[in-house]
Design a protein around this motif. Structure first.
Motif, short mmCIF file in Angstrom:
data_model
loop_
_atom_site.label_atom_id
_atom_site.label_comp_id
_atom_site.label_asym_id
_atom_site.label_seq_id
_atom_site.Cartn_x
_atom_site.Cartn_y
_atom_site.Cartn_z
N ASP A 79 -2.40 -3.14 -12.62
CA ASP A 79 -1.69 -2.43 -11.56
C ASP A 79 -1.68 -3.29 -10.30
O ASP A 79 -2.74 -3.67 -9.78
N ILE A 80 -0.48 -3.58 -9.82
CA ILE A 80 -0.31 -4.53 -8.72
C ILE A 80 0.22 -3.79 -7.49
O ILE A 80 1.27 -3.13 -7.55
N TYR A 81 -0.51 -3.91 -6.38
CA TYR A 81 -0.15 -3.24 -5.13
C TYR A 81 0.18 -4.30 -4.08
O TYR A 81 -0.61 -5.21 -3.83
N LEU A 82 1.33 -4.15 -3.46
CA LEU A 82 1.80 -5.09 -2.43
C LEU A 82 1.79 -4.38 -1.08
O LEU A 82 2.42 -3.32 -0.92
N TYR A 83 1.09 -4.96 -0.12
CA TYR A 83 0.96 -4.37 1.21
C TYR A 83 1.94 -5.04 2.18
O TYR A 83 1.83 -6.24 2.43
N ILE A 84 2.86 -4.26 2.70
CA ILE A 84 3.86 -4.76 3.65
C ILE A 84 3.53 -4.21 5.04
O ILE A 84 3.53 -2.99 5.25
N ASP A 85 3.23 -5.10 5.98
CA ASP A 85 2.84 -4.68 7.32
C ASP A 85 3.87 -5.12 8.36
O ASP A 85 4.55 -6.14 8.20
N LYS A 86 3.94 -4.34 9.42
CA LYS A 86 4.80 -4.71 10.55
C LYS A 86 4.18 -5.87 11.31
O LYS A 86 2.97 -5.90 11.55
N LYS A 118 7.29 1.30 -13.65
CA LYS A 118 7.33 1.87 -12.31
C LYS A 118 6.39 3.08 -12.28
O LYS A 118 5.99 3.60 -13.33
N PRO A 119 6.00 3.54 -11.09
CA PRO A 119 5.18 4.76 -11.01
C PRO A 119 5.88 5.94 -11.67
O PRO A 119 7.11 6.07 -11.62
N ASP A 120 5.09 6.78 -12.31
CA ASP A 120 5.64 7.95 -12.99
C ASP A 120 5.85 9.08 -11.99
O ASP A 120 4.97 9.38 -11.17
N THR A 121 6.99 9.74 -12.07
CA THR A 121 7.33 10.78 -11.10
C THR A 121 6.81 12.16 -11.48
O THR A 121 6.78 13.07 -10.65
N GLN A 122 6.37 12.35 -12.73
CA GLN A 122 6.00 13.68 -13.20
C GLN A 122 4.51 13.94 -13.18
O GLN A 122 4.08 15.04 -12.82
N GLU A 123 3.71 12.96 -13.58
CA GLU A 123 2.27 13.16 -13.60
C GLU A 123 1.71 13.20 -12.18
O GLU A 123 1.99 12.32 -11.37
N GLU A 124 0.91 14.22 -11.88
CA GLU A 124 0.37 14.37 -10.52
C GLU A 124 -0.93 13.60 -10.31
O GLU A 124 -1.19 13.10 -9.21
N VAL A 126 -2.16 10.82 -11.89
CA VAL A 126 -2.18 9.36 -12.08
C VAL A 126 -0.87 8.78 -11.57
O VAL A 126 0.15 9.46 -11.48
N ILE A 127 -0.90 7.50 -11.24
CA ILE A 127 0.30 6.84 -10.73
C ILE A 127 1.17 6.32 -11.86
O ILE A 127 2.40 6.41 -11.81
N PHE A 128 0.54 5.78 -12.91
CA PHE A 128 1.29 5.17 -13.99
C PHE A 128 0.98 5.85 -15.32
O PHE A 128 -0.13 6.28 -15.57
N LYS A 129 2.02 5.94 -16.16
CA LYS A 129 1.88 6.43 -17.53
C LYS A 129 2.64 5.49 -18.46
O LYS A 129 3.58 4.80 -18.04
N TYR A 130 2.24 5.49 -19.72
CA TYR A 130 2.91 4.63 -20.70
C TYR A 130 4.10 5.38 -21.30
O TYR A 130 4.09 5.76 -22.46
N LYS A 131 5.12 5.57 -20.48
CA LYS A 131 6.32 6.25 -20.94
C LYS A 131 7.47 5.24 -21.02
O LYS A 131 7.64 4.40 -20.14
N ASP A 132 8.25 5.36 -22.09
CA ASP A 132 9.38 4.44 -22.26
C ASP A 132 10.36 4.54 -21.10
O ASP A 132 10.95 3.53 -20.69
N GLU A 133 10.53 5.75 -20.57
CA GLU A 133 11.49 5.91 -19.47
C GLU A 133 11.00 5.27 -18.16
O GLU A 133 11.78 5.13 -17.20
N ASP A 134 9.73 4.90 -18.10
CA ASP A 134 9.19 4.25 -16.90
C ASP A 134 9.23 2.72 -17.01
O ASP A 134 8.87 2.03 -16.04
N ILE A 135 9.64 2.19 -18.16
CA ILE A 135 9.77 0.73 -18.31
C ILE A 135 11.01 0.26 -17.56
O ILE A 135 12.09 0.84 -17.71
#
Length: 250
Positions: A79-86, A118-124, A126-135
């Motif tokens: 899981d890769i997190y990118l921090y964008i700062d002003k 991409k992050p999963d929109t349905q699971e509350e 967890v951020i990521f799930k192994y769903k084909d629609e999230d690839i």
């Protein structure tokens, strides 16, 4: 002698030589500026990449086989997190329109099993799930009032964006043990950390409401540390001098 110099400066060939010298000097200066920009890129962007955080883990996904008590397809996720700062030193007001992650490239022995999620929109929980629609092949985070990873939104004044790079189906694990620990599945399956190594590269594009766009190529080596032995590992990259942003629009 002086008279000869005066007469020389009045000749056509002298003027041509002087023009050529001036052109060469101009081209040299332009070339040096282009070279410097290619090395240093933008030195005063309105928003900056300040940190990359990586969490590497392992997880068994039940494959439905019933010949043993447990039967899992083992995935190794990053899981890769990118921090964008002003940039507080930037003296103008800018607003993030979107941040895009594109042009994923993977160097690995079994790259056909490596997927970007991409992050999963349905699971509350967890951020990521192994769903084909999230690839995905690319990801776009839209600028908004507040950041919201689950719905692919980033604060228009800077925030965090994320994605998962997962090595799927590394091994099948079967067992009749009473219980198992997911963070030991790779080790119990005799998978080596070396066999999991991969190099991931992608483009990060910051688009502003003003029309300005900045792009940089980012490379990371995965997984972090020895995920086989440790189960879950993490690292933070704050030395980002090798990441060069260039303006690609306006």
């Amino acid at each position: 002698m002086i008279e000869k110099l005066k007469s020389l400066t009045k000749t056509k060939s002298f003027h041509i030589c002087m023009i050529m010298v001036i052109i060469v000097v101009i081209l040299f200066i332009v070339g040096m500026l282009v070279l410097r920009y290619s090395v240093e890129g933008e030195t005063n962007m309105p928003f900056e990449l300040s940190k990359i955080a990586i969490i590497s883990s392992q997880e068994g996904i039940d494959n439905g086989k019933t010949d043993t008590r447990w039967s899992y397809d083992v995935h190794q996720a990053n899981d890769i997190y990118l921090y964008i700062d002003k940039n507080e030193n930037y003296d103008k007001t800018e607003i993030i329109k979107s941040i895009n992650i594109e042009n994923f490239n993977i160097e690995a022995n079994n790259k056909e099993n490596i997927k970007i999620y991409k992050p999963d929109t349905q699971e509350e929980k967890v951020i990521f799930k192994y769903k084909d629609e999230d690839i995905v092949q690319n990801i776009e985070y839209l600028g908004d009032v507040e950041s919201d990873l689950k719905n692919l939104k980033v604060s228009n004044q800077g925030g965090i964006i994320a994605f998962r790079c997962s090595n799927n189906n590394v091994v099948e694990y079967k067992s009749n043990d009473e219980e198992i620990k997911h963070d030991e599945l790779l080790k119990k399956s005799n998978v080596t950390n070396e066999s999991l190594q991969m190099k991931l590269s992608f483009d990060l594009i910051i688009k502003l409401e003003s029309g300005k766009e900045y792009q940089a190529k980012i490379e990371v080596e995965l997984p972090t540390r020895n995920v086989v032995e440790e189960g879950t590992t993490s690292s933070e990259i704050t030395d980002l001098e090798d990441i060069v942003f260039k303006r690609i629009h306006n």
